[in-house]
Design an enzyme around this catalytic site. Structure first.
Site, PDB file in Angstrom:
ATOM      1  NE  ARG A 542      11.681  -8.419  -6.209  1.00 55.16           N
ATOM      2  CZ  ARG A 542      10.815  -7.420  -6.064  1.00 55.16           C
ATOM      3  NH1 ARG A 542      10.620  -6.568  -7.066  1.00 55.16           N
ATOM      4  NH2 ARG A 542      10.155  -7.270  -4.928  1.00 55.16           N
ATOM      5  CD  GLN A 560      11.472  -3.580  -2.027  1.00 52.88           C
ATOM      6  OE1 GLN A 560      10.898  -4.363  -1.275  1.00 52.88           O
ATOM      7  NE2 GLN A 560      10.983  -3.235  -3.199  1.00 52.88           N
ATOM      8  CG  HIS A 695       2.114  -4.683   0.764  1.00 54.35           C
ATOM      9  ND1 HIS A 695       2.951  -5.774   0.749  1.00 54.35           N
ATOM     10  CD2 HIS A 695       0.852  -5.189   0.713  1.00 54.35           C
ATOM     11  CE1 HIS A 695       2.242  -6.874   0.685  1.00 54.35           C
ATOM     12  NE2 HIS A 695       0.956  -6.550   0.661  1.00 54.35           N
TER      13      HIS A 695
END
Length: 820
Positions: A542, A560, A695
């Protein structure tokens, strides 16, 4: 009931960023102070999380200075090929002008502003005199109803305040409460929201509900303790600093006003915005292009705030028209710009006065400045108006305050503890990670740091195996068409690393979910296949602003423990329950507690409301089964636009709150990617259904969790994850070969062991190993060699005594298996 006003202003809007209870001006592009000072580099993690829209350069040097301009140009921007100092003319964005020329204590314009305020206040008093007081009743949270004072005088609209109600219960409660939370049953006939400045957009500090419905009377609002009530109250809550987050926010917001008053008194600077944070507050002010705050300013500021507190200045609320507001703040171009762009023509807003400070503000505030018993200026930095480095440079000063001096002492001690536990200091000292200017925001994991990183991933993968997850691997780069399909390109493209390949635009993935949707859509799915649990440790990138990069908590490259569950609607409850159980196992292992919140449908939610309602009920049922009724709370209207979510807030050893784990439903990505499964039904139109996408992450970013755990454990890593598990210490060089054999045996069993063959005394070797955080030191002398043993000492210098080498290995295996 209040009438809705129409926005007749055609001027360009100032971007606002919503926070939990307050709106503060968007500060995108703000950078950290340009400094190499070790203390500044080790600023407390908690403060950094509270101000992601933060600091620019540490000095307010002349923008014409090429060297400093270049330094500023490289800060606070996203990485791109053309990164460097801006050369275009930015003078049209500078509005501060000569509104501040030099430090001038108690400038004349303060007195002129007070005179204008007095004239406006007279007009409002004339309006108030026309209001008709009528009897009202007030219901407390326990159901008790009050309608009279202790003297038997009826409560009256336009007269009775929450403070008056509190006094009926006890004077101690009235004096301890910071603010009231009021849920109106109805307003009196002559109350109008627009007339009272309560309609339209909050300018700086929205203390009302985040999504205010048209029927505002049905919502709880924060209300000044001394502000008269304007209707029958269905529920009156009296909030205390110690027990309520809204009370803390109001307290720190009032303290920011006191800080602003001190800055005007001492320096005559032009105030811009001064919002509360989760742990304190700040005020930005314009001080021209050559002046800046210094640490020497802290003491005078603190002394001036103490004077303001001792004088017990009342916080007075005043409703003003747009024209009156412009008259009040004439000469302050920053307040003028806010008013012109955010207050529609023909409407009203509010200001608050304490002492001679008058500030544009929705409120509410504490009753008087005497409530602030302890105050400290904590740090300062430079920033830019509206977060744009082309705009005026501003000076920011941060503060903290409490209603008790003991609280400030405890806070100071905790800050010192946090500084000592700062993961950047520990990681550098223990040689775990490094950073380099050639790849900012991307950690270099040194050998011992990589051991911890890999152990965290291995820990989660063990759970995946037991819990029925399938690990997958997805590409790192995608054609930008994927992100257009997912919707991320529209709102997130600036935060993506993108580039051209053969005439088409591509980007490095900032998240995994769209790629997982492609994998789901790759095959024809049956209802029997669900749930599908895809887990992916793919590397994400990012393009964070350079000034926002902070150790391992805000990075550009990370991984992650990302997983997406595709399930039927009837499977939601069971899958969420499984995710919560997963989360519990993880944080119990880490020795961290947690709180659960259910964030429900926001005002701008997409999708079928009935589906939302069923999904929210499924989440609530799962949370009831997991935590018990009353073991979680609802956060109304705070869900994502695409689905409700469970916010999991974990507390570390210093009782700081971290948002790491998440469980979130998504109804929209399955629509965007046209995901469906065969239901097995033969009925026309019901052959296929869309899956619900969940999610979920337990660690969140592995990098950030590394930082959290580093500070939670203070660098004292538990044995199972420690990068330095065993140091073997020979008392004499003649025992080195035996020690090497012990080390090899431990290594063969996948433990990290080393031998200290230095010339230091064995006592010094043991001490060095303890300082370096080796979990065990194995001392070896003639007796141990003869017996095939080692003499065990712990990191805490506890002597465990002699043990057979094989028995010690088995003990280590047990500690590893039990994650201890």
């Amino acid at each position: 009931m209040g009438k809705k006003s129409k926005d007749s202003s055609n001027q360009e809007e100032i971007t606002l960023q919503k926070t939990a209870k307050f709106s503060v001006l968007e500060l995108a592009g703000i950078t950290q102070p340009f400094t190499t000072n070790d203390d500044a580099a080790a600023e407390q993690q908690q403060q950094q999380q509270q101000q992601q829209q933060d600091d620019t350069n540490d000095s307010a040097s002349n923008s014409n200075n090429n060297k400093e301009s270049q330094k500023e140009g490289l800060q606070g921007r996203r990485a791109k090929a053309s990164t460097g100092p801006r050369m275009d003319d930015t003078t049209t964005n500078l509005i501060g002008g000569n509104s501040f020329e030099s430090r001038t204590p108690n400038p004349e314009w303060i007195k002129a502003r007070e005179e204008t305020y007095a004239k406006i206040a007279t007009r409002r008093q004339e309006e108030l005199a026309k209001k008709v007081p009528v009897p009202i009743k007030v219901v407390m949270p326990d159901g008790n109803v009050f309608d009279k004072t202790k003297d038997g005088v009826s409560f009256m609209a336009w007269k009775t305040s929450p403070y008056d109600v509190a006094c009926v219960i006890s004077q101690g409660l009235a004096d301890a409460a910071v603010v009231a939370r009021v849920t109106y049953e109805n307003y009196v006939e002559d109350y109008d929201l627009g007339e009272d400045g309560m309609e339209g957009e909050d300018l700086l500090a929205d203390a009302m509900e985040k999504d205010v419905d048209e029927n505002a009377a049905a919502k709880a609002v924060l209300w000044d303790l001394t502000r008269p009530l304007v209707g029958n109250v269905a529920k009156l809550e009296l909030l205390k600093f110690e027990s309520d987050a809204d009370a803390k926010t109001v307290f720190w917001h009032s303290s920011a006003h006191m800080l602003g008053e001190a800055l005007e008194h001492l320096f005559g600077c032009r105030l811009t915005i001064g919002p509360p944070l989760k742990g304190g507050f700040y005020y930005d002010s314009y001080m021209g292009t050559k002046d800046a705050f210094k640490e020497e300013d802290y003491t005078p500021v603190e002394q001036e705030v103490q004077k303001i507190a001792k004088s017990k200045q009342k916080f007075d609320r005043l409703v003003v028209t747009k024209e009156e507001a412009l008259e009040l703040f004439a000469g302050n171009p920053f307040k003028e710009q806010i008013i012109k762009t955010k207050v529609p023509d023909g409407t009203r807003t509010t200001v608050y006065k304490c002492g001679d400070l008058i500030d544009l503000c929705r409120g509410p505030h504490v009753p008087h400045t005497g409530r602030v018993k302890a105050f400290a200026a904590t740090r300062h930095s430079a920033t830019s108006w509206l977060g744009d480095t082309d705009n005026d440079s501003l000076q920011r000063i941060y503060g903290i305050s409490f209603p008790d001096k003991k609280m400030l002492k405890v806070w100071t001690e905790n800050q010192e503890l946090a500084k000592a536990r700062d993961h950047r200091r520990i990681a550098a000292k223990q040689e775990l990670i490094m950073f380099h200017d050639l790849s900012p925001g991307s950690a270099f994991w040194l050998p011992r740091g990589a051991r911890i990183y890999n152990k965290l991933i291995e820990f989660i993968k063990q759970h995946y195996w037991k819990r029925g997850y399938d690990e997958i691997i997805t590409p790192n780069i995608y054609n930008l068409d994927l992100w257009h399909q997912s919707g991320h390109a529209l709102h997130y493209q600036d935060a993506m690393f993108s580039f051209e390949v053969e005439g088409q635009k591509w980007a490095m993935k900032p998240m995994n979910c769209p790629g997982h949707c492609l994998m789901f859509a790759n095959s024809i799915r049956s209802y029997r296949d669900l749930p599908l649990r895809f887990a992916d440790f793919g590397v994400l990138h990012r393009n964070e602003l350079s000034g926002a990069l902070t150790g391992l908590t805000r990075v550009r490259r990370f991984q992650q423990d990302d997983a997406h569950i595709y399930c039927r609607e009837d499977q939601i409850e069971q899958e969420v329950l499984g995710a919560l159980d997963f989360m519990k196992d993880v944080y119990d292992t880490f020795g961290m507690t947690y709180k659960l919140e259910l964030s429900t449908r926001p005002k701008k939610a997409l999708g079928d409301i009935a589906l939302w309602d069923r999904a929210e009920q499924a989440l609530a049922n799962a949370m009831d089964k997991f935590a018990g009724k009353g073991g979680w709370r609802v956060n109304p209207g705070d869900g994502a636009f695409y689905g409700p979510k469970i916010d999991i807030k974990v507390m570390d050893a210093m009782e700081r709150v971290h948002q790491c784990a998440t469980v979130q439903l998504d109804f929209q990505l399955p629509i965007r990617f046209d995901l469906k499964y065969n239901t097995g039904s033969k009925e026309k139109g019901k052959e296929f259904e869309r899956p619900v996408m969940v999610h979920r992450a337990m660690l969140g970013s592995v990098e950030r969790m590394f930082a959290v755990l580093c500070e939670h454990w203070g660098g004292k890593w538990p044995f199972w994850i420690s990068p330095r598990q065993v140091m073997v210490v020979p008392v004499h060089a003649e025992f080195n070969s035996y020690c090497e054999a012990v080390k090899e045996k431990l290594h063969d069993n996948s433990f990290y062991a080393e031998v200290d063959v230095s010339k230091a005394t064995f006592q010094k070797k043991v001490r060095n190993a303890q300082v370096d955080q080796y979990n065990f030191q194995l001392v070896v002398g003639q007796n141990e060699v003869d017996n095939g043993t080692v003499n065990i000492r712990t990191r805490e210098n506890k002597v465990e005594g002699e043990m057979k080498v094989d028995d010690f290995v088995e003990m280590c295996k047990k500690l590893r298996a039990e994650h201890k």
